[in-house]
Motif scaffolding. Structure first.
Motif: not given
Length: 160
Positions: A136-153
């Protein structure tokens, strides 16, 4: 004594009796609240550092967006190399999970352990156990910002 006075006095006594009985019933049927001392709080993580010892970045400006994901990784599966541009933390609910950074720093999680993830560092996770790892993972981001970046989904994160 006139009959009306007796009835009034009996009526008064009856009212008092009914009042006392109602109070007794209310008090006896009142279930006491659970003892507050039975509440248990366990701090799973409290830090300003990620698991590899790096200081977490400041929160960015913008509209906050919280995402909570339950991620299931089958036995033997390895996620592609990726990074998170936002602060995130999780708890392994089931199984085992190994996290490896691009400079080969390694964290091995077991059921019930927490992780404060690396931010903006390439890494991958793999399940070296024999049952599905569930985190279970909690992400604290900003609206419109991706939570994960990679070349493949790597994770299907449906919008809710």
């Amino acid at each position: 004594m006139p009959l009306g006075a007796i009835c009034k006095r009996k009526n008064c006594r009856m009212k008092k009796l009914i009042y006392v009985m109602c109070c007794a019933l209310l008090l006896s049927s009142n279930v006491p609240a659970e003892d507050i001392s039975a509440v248990q709080v366990d701090v799973l993580a409290k830090t300003d550092f990620s698991w590899d010892g790096s200081r977490l970045p400041d929160y960015p400006d913008g509209t906050p967006e919280i995402r909570i994901l339950r991620i299931k990784i089958p036995p033997g599966a390895q996620l592609p190399l990726h990074k998170h541009p936002v602060i995130n933390a999780g708890m392994l609910l089931n199984g085992e999970l190994t996290v490896v950074t691009e400079d080969n720093r390694t964290l091995r999680l077991k059921t019930g352990e927490s992780i404060v993830e690396v931010v903006n560092k390439w890494h991958y996770g793999k399940n070296e156990g024999n049952k599905t790892a569930e985190i279970l993972v909690f992400y604290a981001g900003v609206l419109g910002t991706p939570i994960t970046v990679t070349g493949v989904p790597i994770i299907n994160t449906p919008e809710k």
